[in-house]
Write a protein that holds these residues in place. Sequence first.
Motif, PDB file in Angstrom:
ATOM      1  N   LEU A 145     -24.901  16.009  24.446  1.00 21.13           N
ATOM      2  CA  LEU A 145     -25.155  14.576  24.216  1.00 21.13           C
ATOM      3  C   LEU A 145     -24.004  13.895  23.488  1.00 21.13           C
ATOM      4  N   VAL A 182     -31.844  11.034  30.573  1.00 24.39           N
ATOM      5  CA  VAL A 182     -31.004  12.210  30.337  1.00 24.39           C
ATOM      6  C   VAL A 182     -31.630  13.410  31.053  1.00 24.39           C
ATOM      7  N   ILE A 239     -25.035   6.960  27.762  1.00 23.11           N
ATOM      8  CA  ILE A 239     -26.429   7.411  27.795  1.00 23.11           C
ATOM      9  C   ILE A 239     -27.407   6.234  27.770  1.00 23.11           C
ATOM     10  N   VAL A 248     -36.401  11.563  29.459  1.00 22.38           N
ATOM     11  CA  VAL A 248     -35.678  12.820  29.687  1.00 22.38           C
ATOM     12  C   VAL A 248     -36.403  13.668  30.728  1.00 22.38           C
ATOM     13  N   VAL A 271     -26.705  16.606  31.317  1.00 24.22           N
ATOM     14  CA  VAL A 271     -26.010  17.308  30.228  1.00 24.22           C
ATOM     15  C   VAL A 271     -26.398  18.786  30.252  1.00 24.22           C
ATOM     16  N   ALA A 316     -32.148  12.642  22.589  1.00 28.33           N
ATOM     17  CA  ALA A 316     -31.618  11.688  23.568  1.00 28.33           C
ATOM     18  C   ALA A 316     -31.953  10.251  23.168  1.00 28.33           C
ATOM     19  N   ALA A 369     -31.367   6.705  25.270  1.00 24.67           N
ATOM     20  CA  ALA A 369     -31.936   7.116  26.554  1.00 24.67           C
ATOM     21  C   ALA A 369     -33.327   6.528  26.720  1.00 24.67           C
TER      22      ALA A 369
END
Lengths: 461, 461
Positions: free
Chosen positions: B137, B150, B145, B189, B131, B181, B186
Amino acid sequence: MRYLLLVLLLLATQLKAQQSDETQIKNIYNEALVNGKGYGWLNYLSNQIGGRLSGSVQAQQAVEYTKEVMDSLGLDRVWLQPVKVPKWVRGTPEFAYLESNPGITNNVPICALGGSVATPFGGLKAKVVEVNGIEGLEALGREKIEGKIVFFNKPMDPTNINTFQSYKGCADQRYSGAAEAAKYGAVGVIVRSLNLRLDDYPHTGAMSYGDTPVEERIPAAAISTNGAELLSTTLKLNPNINFFFRQNCKVLPDADSFNVIGEIKGSTYPNEIMVVGGHLDSWDLGDGSHDDGAGCVQSMEVLRLLKATGYKPKRTIRVVLFMNEENGLRGGVTYAEQAAKKGERHIFALESDAGGFTPRGFSFDCDQANFNQVLGWKSLFEPYLIHLFNKGGSGADIGPLKNDNIVLAGLRPDSQRYFDHHHAANDTFEHVNKRELELGAATMTSLIYLFDTYGVVPSSN
Amino acid sequence: MRYLLLVLLLLATQLKAQQSDETQIKNIYNEALVNGKGYGWLNYLSNQIGGRLSGSVQAQQAVEYTKEVMDSLGLDRVWLQPVKVPKWVRGTPEFAYLESNPGITNNVPICALGGSVATPFGGLKAKVVEVNGIEGLEALGREKIEGKIVFFNKPMDPTNINTFQSYKGCADQRYSGAAEAAKYGAVGVIVRSLNLRLDDYPHTGAMSYGDTPVEERIPAAAISTNGAELLSTTLKLNPNINFFFRQNCKVLPDADSFNVIGEIKGSTYPNEIMVVGGHLDSWDLGDGSHDDGAGCVQSMEVLRLLKATGYKPKRTIRVVLFMNEENGLRGGVTYAEQAAKKGERHIFALESDAGGFTPRGFSFDCDQANFNQVLGWKSLFEPYLIHLFNKGGSGADIGPLKNDNIVLAGLRPDSQRYFDHHHAANDTFEHVNKRELELGAATMTSLIYLFDTYGVVPSSN
């Protein structure tokens, strides 16, 4: 009423001009910071070619490479201008030591000064006398100097904010130290490196024997600042130590070389020529990234930025990469001679030869009317933190173009780190920051744009 | 006639004040550039102690060392102010790779973000969704997701001249990316390092889970800019690749630490307190030379410079080295709380926390009357190429002191190189230039001198 309308119209025109200048300059900076090409070119020049001493293979490779780059920019004309250059070669690595007692030695880093003669084949060993610059010779006199090595140890003044001022304050000991010391019977000279910091890099640079007869010329070398401190301290403890150094540099016959030139023809005033340039040669110890690879790629980038932002110059804009600034200035002299011969009219010349550091502004060598015009543009540069607009010098290579009808200018980057690298083995690519280099190119392009748009103020002579 | 005399007297007084300001400021700069001590102190802090994460042995060593330095300066009082700090530890080196096909992997440099939880013991492997910042998001939604890593890949905007503006433009993905996230399911990250240049250093920095429940917290790491480019390119070729990373960082119980404080008592207005400071803690990857070893030694140097130039402050001048700016701000908060508790009157605070680069000026958080007073001093700074006087932020550590009666200021060095080093393994001593560091200290001292001499303009409230 009609008068009022006229004033309003004038104001509106000025406002529109101001806005279009702001827009064009913003476009220039954006293009430089987003798509800048200079850093990549400098990478090639520094890491694929390297140090480019006049007359060397590397200097010739640099001529060919930068011509290729210019050919790729879609300029109206690219050409090589022949220049005969001096050729001095360093030879094998220099070697030096202090000898405090027979057999008790400390090696120190030295390098021959550009243009120096060699020592005798086996090296030169002699007692040393330290002086604080050329002005210290007279007080000592021939009696205390004859048969000795003169050690010029005047340091750069750390209190100047502009480090070039400190450089000017002691560069004479490097340039003329040997010629002056020879008059008192010295057998060699060792010069403290022109560096504001203590480190182990000796800094070379041009020296001249002036009118010293060939048989009276004595070898000259620079010693690193740490080496100079060691030598000075040791001399205080024991003035009778010996200093040994060996170098086998020499002068070869003049060589063929070139200035590399490219131009965009002016749409309205093609005979008014504006030059932007740097020097393509460098010293041989490092790769010449700051001095003056940076200035060369910035100057080429100026023409690229003008084209990439869709700007069509009214005047002819010419990039000139001068050969042999460091030890002869033959490129600058030749360029000016040829320009005079052809009756070319140069109205403006800008040089970048003070390193690829964050730009702070420009210094100008011009009359007051033109300087006032520049001051009127100051606010256009403010968003880019360009704040320094001084009268003063411009650049060595464009100096020979000087007359009453030309404006000469030099880019003035932040000078704090310049002499850490100048003429030394650590003038290398990794010490150039991409953004700082690009900001310099954008700043130069903006000034070129303004001079192209508004022209120069005609001389009152 | 009497009126004319009065005017002349006033002008003469002002001229004398201006001259004595010029002289004092010149003395400050000369002392800093000739006898500066900050660079030596920074050498010790960086090379003998190293990275100083809150709660670490190195942070404690830094407290002891800087207290010793302050003790040696002959200040009127030096003390340690207890601060309870969070303690997050990185653990063993992080490890990550892209897996384009089973068994076909490319390692990439990552580092855990400060405050992140660990991955599962054996690491975490999942598909990746890229992203362009947190704002990307929502468009993807939970469906695309959930169960994935992410990859926040919003780059810093290269077109801002002030690089801190570009930092602010994408620091949220580092600080809040994991918390945001996690809301979409998610599992981890990966954040593009906040660096304007392409290189192999991952840049850490603080992150926060906000009100995310402990069991829903997901691990967060930074990837180097070159790594981010590779990941992004690979994802374009094959959106189904796996990304693996392993980190075993964790939070330990809060630790005891200190702000380090020293002061010179004011001769005339001892109850008017002026603070100058930086933060003593740093991230752990490099040695924290620019962030913020530089600000610490400059702040101590301010008091040394005042003493060395024979200046006796009218107001109390206090150096504060704040603990825990990077991941908690506990030092700044504690200092302000204690000041309020004791009823201390702070009139001015200056922070240096933007690197030890060539100073360009200051930004001020104050009312217009005080800002106008500062603008009246501008010409005093011109000889030192200090030209930037803006309204804006000051510094994180002094922020908690903010009220209507205080002037807050931040030193603004040239920002081009700052994010090459910020929070990364290459924030190290060799990237600090001695003169640039010293010029910053002298510039700070000059501003402190002026505020001490003229005071602040009382609030109109």
